[in-house]
Design a protein around this motif. Structure first.
Motif, PDB file in Angstrom:
ATOM      1  N   LEU A   1      54.878  37.731  29.554  1.00 24.49           N
ATOM      2  CA  LEU A   1      54.385  37.376  30.896  1.00 24.49           C
ATOM      3  C   LEU A   1      53.507  36.141  30.733  1.00 24.49           C
ATOM      4  CD1 LEU A   1      53.218  40.970  31.955  1.00 24.49           C
ATOM      5  CD2 LEU A   1      55.413  39.890  32.451  1.00 24.49           C
ATOM      6  N   PRO A   2      53.954  34.984  31.202  1.00 20.35           N
ATOM      7  CA  PRO A   2      53.176  33.759  30.925  1.00 20.35           C
ATOM      8  C   PRO A   2      51.715  33.859  31.382  1.00 20.35           C
ATOM      9  CG  PRO A   2      55.339  33.186  31.763  1.00 20.35           C
ATOM     10  CD  PRO A   2      55.229  34.681  31.877  1.00 20.35           C
ATOM     11  N   HIS A   3      51.469  34.563  32.489  1.00 19.22           N
ATOM     12  CA  HIS A   3      50.088  34.693  32.970  1.00 19.22           C
ATOM     13  C   HIS A   3      49.648  36.152  32.976  1.00 19.22           C
ATOM     14  CE1 HIS A   3      48.697  30.659  34.821  1.00 19.22           C
ATOM     15  NE2 HIS A   3      49.125  30.550  33.590  1.00 19.22           N
ATOM     16  N   ALA A   4      49.827  36.821  31.837  1.00 18.84           N
ATOM     17  CA  ALA A   4      49.437  38.226  31.737  1.00 18.84           C
ATOM     18  C   ALA A   4      47.929  38.361  31.917  1.00 18.84           C
ATOM     19  CB  ALA A   4      49.838  38.759  30.369  1.00 18.84           C
ATOM     20  N   ARG A   5      47.514  39.408  32.606  1.00 16.46           N
ATOM     21  CA  ARG A   5      46.082  39.711  32.707  1.00 16.46           C
ATOM     22  C   ARG A   5      45.733  40.731  31.639  1.00 16.46           C
ATOM     23  NH1 ARG A   5      45.374  39.621  39.102  1.00 16.46           N
ATOM     24  NH2 ARG A   5      44.039  37.776  39.034  1.00 16.46           N
ATOM     25  N   PRO A   6      44.597  40.580  30.970  1.00 20.27           N
ATOM     26  CA  PRO A   6      44.238  41.533  29.912  1.00 20.27           C
ATOM     27  C   PRO A   6      44.163  42.965  30.459  1.00 20.27           C
ATOM     28  CG  PRO A   6      42.716  39.676  29.970  1.00 20.27           C
ATOM     29  CD  PRO A   6      43.595  39.532  31.165  1.00 20.27           C
ATOM     30  N   THR A   7      44.613  43.904  29.643  1.00 21.79           N
ATOM     31  CA  THR A   7      44.613  45.315  30.030  1.00 21.79           C
ATOM     32  C   THR A   7      43.975  46.139  28.899  1.00 21.79           C
ATOM     33  OG1 THR A   7      46.703  45.791  28.926  1.00 21.79           O
ATOM     34  CG2 THR A   7      46.843  44.989  31.209  1.00 21.79           C
ATOM     35  N   ALA A   8      44.106  47.467  29.039  1.00 17.95           N
ATOM     36  CA  ALA A   8      43.581  48.372  27.991  1.00 17.95           C
ATOM     37  C   ALA A   8      44.591  48.555  26.864  1.00 17.95           C
ATOM     38  CB  ALA A   8      43.220  49.718  28.616  1.00 17.95           C
ATOM     39  N   LYS A   9      45.655  47.772  26.883  1.00 15.83           N
ATOM     40  CA  LYS A   9      46.668  47.919  25.811  1.00 15.83           C
ATOM     41  C   LYS A   9      46.031  47.635  24.452  1.00 15.83           C
ATOM     42  CE  LYS A   9      50.819  45.870  23.837  1.00 15.83           C
ATOM     43  NZ  LYS A   9      51.226  47.035  23.080  1.00 15.83           N
ATOM     44  N   ARG A  10      46.380  48.476  23.485  1.00 15.29           N
ATOM     45  CA  ARG A  10      45.863  48.301  22.126  1.00 15.29           C
ATOM     46  C   ARG A  10      46.902  47.604  21.251  1.00 15.29           C
ATOM     47  NH1 ARG A  10      41.122  50.962  21.475  1.00 15.29           N
ATOM     48  NH2 ARG A  10      40.681  52.571  23.009  1.00 15.29           N
ATOM     49  N   LEU A  11      46.389  46.790  20.365  1.00 18.99           N
ATOM     50  CA  LEU A  11      47.259  46.007  19.472  1.00 18.99           C
ATOM     51  C   LEU A  11      47.895  46.905  18.413  1.00 18.99           C
ATOM     52  CD1 LEU A  11      48.226  43.164  18.598  1.00 18.99           C
ATOM     53  CD2 LEU A  11      46.144  42.963  17.243  1.00 18.99           C
TER      54      LEU A  11
ATOM     55  N   GLU B   1      43.295  44.461  24.514  1.00 21.06           N
ATOM     56  CA  GLU B   1      43.343  43.117  25.121  1.00 21.06           C
ATOM     57  C   GLU B   1      42.023  42.816  25.837  1.00 21.06           C
ATOM     58  OE1 GLU B   1      48.147  42.925  26.202  1.00 21.06           O
ATOM     59  OE2 GLU B   1      46.692  43.431  27.747  1.00 21.06           O
ATOM     60  N   ASN B   2      41.531  43.804  26.593  1.00 19.39           N
ATOM     61  CA  ASN B   2      40.274  43.630  27.352  1.00 19.39           C
ATOM     62  C   ASN B   2      39.091  43.292  26.449  1.00 19.39           C
ATOM     63  OD1 ASN B   2      40.864  44.015  30.017  1.00 19.39           O
ATOM     64  ND2 ASN B   2      40.842  46.255  29.843  1.00 19.39           N
ATOM     65  N   GLU B   3      39.055  43.946  25.303  1.00 19.34           N
ATOM     66  CA  GLU B   3      37.929  43.722  24.378  1.00 19.34           C
ATOM     67  C   GLU B   3      37.961  42.285  23.857  1.00 19.34           C
ATOM     68  OE1 GLU B   3      37.166  47.951  22.115  1.00 19.34           O
ATOM     69  OE2 GLU B   3      38.959  46.838  21.582  1.00 19.34           O
ATOM     70  N   VAL B   4      39.154  41.829  23.513  1.00 21.69           N
ATOM     71  CA  VAL B   4      39.264  40.470  22.974  1.00 21.69           C
ATOM     72  C   VAL B   4      38.899  39.459  24.066  1.00 21.69           C
ATOM     73  CG1 VAL B   4      40.818  38.787  21.902  1.00 21.69           C
ATOM     74  CG2 VAL B   4      41.004  41.209  21.311  1.00 21.69           C
ATOM     75  N   ALA B   5      39.374  39.704  25.300  1.00 23.07           N
ATOM     76  CA  ALA B   5      39.066  38.773  26.401  1.00 23.07           C
ATOM     77  C   ALA B   5      37.556  38.733  26.660  1.00 23.07           C
ATOM     78  CB  ALA B   5      39.823  39.187  27.666  1.00 23.07           C
ATOM     79  N   ALA B   6      36.924  39.901  26.635  1.00 25.78           N
ATOM     80  CA  ALA B   6      35.471  39.960  26.892  1.00 25.78           C
ATOM     81  C   ALA B   6      34.719  39.179  25.818  1.00 25.78           C
ATOM     82  CB  ALA B   6      35.003  41.411  26.922  1.00 25.78           C
ATOM     83  N   GLU B   7      35.128  39.342  24.569  1.00 29.80           N
ATOM     84  CA  GLU B   7      34.467  38.652  23.459  1.00 29.80           C
ATOM     85  C   GLU B   7      34.667  37.135  23.595  1.00 29.80           C
ATOM     86  OE1 GLU B   7      32.518  40.195  21.364  1.00 29.80           O
ATOM     87  OE2 GLU B   7      32.090  38.421  20.136  1.00 29.80           O
ATOM     88  N   ILE B   8      35.863  36.737  24.000  1.00 32.26           N
ATOM     89  CA  ILE B   8      36.152  35.303  24.170  1.00 32.26           C
ATOM     90  C   ILE B   8      35.199  34.700  25.211  1.00 32.26           C
ATOM     91  CG2 ILE B   8      37.856  33.735  25.234  1.00 32.26           C
ATOM     92  CD1 ILE B   8      40.037  35.346  23.713  1.00 32.26           C
ATOM     93  N   GLU B   9      35.062  35.397  26.337  1.00 29.57           N
ATOM     94  CA  GLU B   9      34.237  34.827  27.413  1.00 29.57           C
ATOM     95  C   GLU B   9      32.751  34.861  27.032  1.00 29.57           C
ATOM     96  OE1 GLU B   9      35.656  36.319  31.204  1.00 29.57           O
ATOM     97  OE2 GLU B   9      37.690  35.584  30.756  1.00 29.57           O
ATOM     98  N   TYR B  10      32.348  35.872  26.280  1.00 27.15           N
ATOM     99  CA  TYR B  10      30.967  35.939  25.786  1.00 27.15           C
ATOM    100  C   TYR B  10      30.692  34.762  24.836  1.00 27.15           C
ATOM    101  CZ  TYR B  10      26.986  37.824  23.131  1.00 27.15           C
ATOM    102  OH  TYR B  10      25.788  37.990  22.510  1.00 27.15           O
TER     103      TYR B  10
END
Ligand code: GLY
Ligand code: MN
Length: 360
Positions: free
Chosen positions: A200-210, A167-176
């Motif tokens: 969770l409607p407002h989940a925060r990105p974590t290290a969870k893998r897809l 999740e964190n990787e995807v979020a980082a790429e989105i913001e980049y």
């Protein structure tokens, strides 16, 4: 910008007269940007009929001179609120308005003390918010661009959704990608939620893998030329089971009904009800745990609220989100969100990417 700001301050002056205020004391950065063009993060703006003054410190004086016109610069001596209070006292301001949603109890108490007993403090909620709700054509043009950028970034993020990605990787790429596309940053903390975390409607990105056979909620927005966008899409990684398809259909129908309800003169509560009614038909309304949408502009959440019972009637120039969702704890969630502008004779969806369920 400077003539636009002058026109906005003039409109505000009309609201001040109606509320019998000598001045409005503005402590909210988005509001002083709207009224002056000043982008600094520390200061107080005082608007009175025919005059505006910005109190700020040495870090921002050059910026005030560069970004504003016909605004008096008051360089603070001592604390910001002391300086503001002293200025009001010198000006003989008797009735000072403030927005109780934006000025804290502690700030008000310091202002009161510094301005002295002759100044009365009057709660004047939402005066600038009312003006900001009605977007001018130049604001709408920026919002269209911000919405298109968000759609482009979301589309490219979907290509990253491969089993194993975090999740964190995807979020980082989105913001980049947002910044690469010209944004000054995200409009809010990007939401990337896999599997049961999408409930969770407002989940925060974590290290969870897809993993395969998971729902993915992507909710992101960009700030472009000061204006925000906000878009959500839900994707299924694999072939979606029948129940997920049905939930998705329900949310999409609810969103379509709410967008169809958006018209000048319709109450925000009725737009919300249009979405809720569709979900009730699927017996999913209990799982729709937030409001249908919110105003969007210089901030990601601003007037109006598109929620149960809200009486405010939509006006031309307003931009709102429409974002129904259903959330099954332990299973996953589905939300679809778009940005919608209200015009006198039609409704314009600013976010342009497809809304059908994507199965990867
Ligand atoms: N898209 C995030 C929110 O509206 O709160
Ligand atoms: Mn939103």
């Amino acid at each position: 910008m400077s003539s636009t700001c002058k026109i906005r301050r003039k409109a505000l002056t009309g609201l001040l007269s109606a509320a019998k205020l000598d001045a409005l004391v503005i402590t909210h950065p988005a509001n002083w940007y709207y009224l002056t063009g000043f982008t600094g993060e520390a200061g107080v703006l005082i608007v009175s009929p025919g005059a505006a003054a910005l109190v700020t410190d040495g870090r921002f004086t050059t910026q005030v001179r560069k970004e504003t016109s016909s605004v008096r610069l008051i360089e603070q001596k001592g604390s910001l609120l002391d300086s503001t209070g002293r200025f009001l006292r010198q000006k003989g301001i008797r009735r000072a308005g403030f927005d109780p949603a934006q000025t804290s109890v502690a700030q008000l108490s310091l202002l009161r003390k510094a301005a002295g007993a002759r100044t009365k403090w009057i709660a004047a909620p939402g005066l600038v918010g009312t003006l900001r709700a009605r977007k001018e054509p130049s604001e709408l043009a920026r919002m269209r661009q911000a919405a298109i950028l968000a759609g482009d970034v979301l589309t490219s993020a979907i290509n990253l959704l491969k089993p194993g990605v975090m999740e964190n990787e995807v979020a980082a790429e989105i913001e980049y990608q947002m910044r690469r596309g010209g944004a000054s940053g995200p409009a809010f903390e990007t939401i990337v939620a896999f599997g049961d975390r999408s409930a969770l409607p407002h989940a925060r990105p974590t290290a969870k893998r897809l993993r395969k056979n998971e729902l993915v909620v992507l909710d992101l927005g960009a700030i472009l030329a000061h204006y925000c966008s906000d878009i959500t899409r839900t994707v299924y990684v694999g072939r979606a089971p029948a129940r997920v398809k049905e939930w998705y259909r329900a949310v999409l129908e609810a969103q379509t009904a709410a967008i169809a309800a958006v018209k000048a003169g319709v109450s925000c509560g009725d737009v919300d009800a249009a979405a809720r009614q569709v979900l009730a038909g699927y017996k999913l309304d209990r799982l729709f745990t937030h409001s249908t949408g919110h105003g969007l502009g210089l901030e990601v959440h601003e007037d109006p609220r598109v929620a149960r019972g809200q009486k405010a009637r939509l006006e031309p120039g307003w931009v709102i989100t429409i974002e129904p969702g259903v959330y099954m704890a332990g299973v996953g969630g589905i939300r679809i969100e778009d940005d919608v502008a209200v015009h006198a004779g039609n409704t314009e969806v600013l976010t342009r990417i497809p809304r059908d369920l994507i199965e990867l």
